[in-house]
Enzyme design. Structure first.
Site, PDB file in Angstrom:
ATOM      1  CB  CYS A 177      -4.229  31.858  15.013  1.00 19.02           C
ATOM      2  SG  CYS A 177      -4.996  30.278  15.994  1.00 19.02           S
ATOM      3  CB  CYS A 190      -5.359  27.164  21.188  1.00 18.00           C
ATOM      4  SG  CYS A 190      -3.711  26.990  20.544  1.00 18.00           S
TER       5      CYS A 190
END
Length: 385
Positions: free
Chosen positions: A225, A116
């Protein structure tokens, strides 16, 4: 007026990037947590022109109105700054969800946060800042630091050729997040500010309370997440990968049981194997082709070397000969001494190195990152093959 210790720390963080004193426009990545919230507030307090930016990453019901997005928007309203939400769901699906899934299918244990950071978070922030034209810098709430190359001149590291900007560990050893940032480029570092890099975690909570931030009492997130969204990594895996039955075999050749997919296992795993044996057994290796999970005694988990691919040299030019480093092979592990040897030849792609540990290491896990340090400077890092 005398500067406080906090003022000096902030000054250190905000003065490491070029042109910082002349241009004060900055995009701050906001997750809705206390760290990113405080970063934005400190930048506002220090005189920057700040705009908050939140990436909408997750697909699915309710994700557009998640607690993080709501808190980020509310914080910006409290601070009197603009807030922008970018729909990054497609790129996150492609660069993180898909690649994480593919990694597990291959028998690796991927590192979604690094994926990410490299392909989504900092790219989206930098592109947004560049397209806005009047914004020269970006900031996040990571516990890490950036210094100019002149900092290295004070150290006796003559075997390295340092780049213009150096990535360093955060001052708080317990919160240092530099491990996840090994893939950053010099372009990103030249524009990046870490307001919390010189601070301890307990200081950030106190500062958030002092400033009356709505997120000051918000519990700290402990999970990826993906885990927060799906409930557990196991649920993420079950949703994206079909079960495939195979055998669990002791390294001595004895079949001990069956499993429903190598994607449910990681190197060094002990719990959840569902097998009986007089002594504790651990996952030794995963054979994707034969769909076999090999298990062994703990003493069989140690390796003296590993092949590291796709190495990104953050703070130094790529070494042409072997170098001595301190290697960190897991986020929470202590760095260990090792020798890094270039393997650029017809049999190996560029940016591939052999890492030889000074002492054998347990559970060296394919798919995880091996990150190389010299003292507090992050030299570079790559993926364990």
């Amino acid at each position: 007026m005398l500067k406080t210790q906090k003022d000096k720390k902030l000054e250190n963080n905000f003065s490491n990037n070029n042109k910082t004193k002349k241009k004060k426009n900055i995009i701050v990545g906001l997750s809705g947590g206390v760290d990113s919230s405080l970063s934005a507030a400190l930048l506002v307090e220090s005189g920057w022109d700040v705009e908050g930016l939140t990436l909408w990453l997750m697909k699915g019901q309710g994700s557009c109105c998640s607690e993080g997005l709501v808190d980020a928007a509310g914080l910006c309203e409290d601070l009197g700054i603009n807030h922008k939400i970018i729909d990054s769901r497609e790129i996150f699906e492609r660069e993180v969800i898909k690649k994480t899934t593919e990694g597990y299918e291959k028998g690796f244990t991927p590192l979604p946060c690094s994926m990410c950071n490299k392909n989504v978070k900092f790219e989206e922030m930098l592109n947004y800042a560049i397209n806005k034209k009047d914004f020269t810098h970006i900031a996040t709430g990571h516990y890490a630091r950036i210094k100019k190359s002149s900092y290295a001149e004070t150290l006796d590291y003559k075997s390295f050729v340092f780049k213009d900007f150096l990535l360093l560990r955060g001052t708080d050893e317990n919160k240092d997040q530099s491990y996840f940032l090994y893939s950053l480029s010099q372009e990103v570092l030249s524009r990046l500010v870490f307001p919390l890099g010189e601070m301890k975690k307990e200081e950030t909570r106190k500062e958030a309370l002092r400033l009356g931030l709505r997120t000051a009492q918000k519990p700290e997130s402990q999970d990826l997440c993906l885990v927060e969204h799906y409930g557990s990594m196991q649920r993420f895996i079950d949703k994206h990968i079909e079960p495939k039955e195979g055998e669990i075999i002791h390294v001595n050749g004895k079949v001990l049981g069956t499993h429903n997919g190598i994607h449910h296992f990681t190197i060094g795993q002990r719990k959840g194997l569902g097998i009986a044996w007089p002594e504790p057994l651990y996952v030794k290796s995963l054979d994707r082709v034969k769909n076999i999970v090999y298990v062994a005694d703990k003493s069989d988990l140690f390796n003296r070397e590993a092949i590291i691919s796709k190495v990104n040299w953050v703070s130094i030019e790529e070494p042409k000969q072997e170098i001595e480093v301190e290697a960190q092979i897991r986020y929470r592990s202590h760095p260990v001494k090792g020798t890094l040897i270039p393997m650029k030849n017809s049999d190996n792609p560029a940016n591939t190195f052999k890492l030889i540990f000074e002492e054998s290491q347990s559970s060296v896990t394919p798919g995880q990152a091996a990150v190389f340090y010299k003292g507090e400077i992050l030299l570079g890092g790559g993926l364990i093959n």
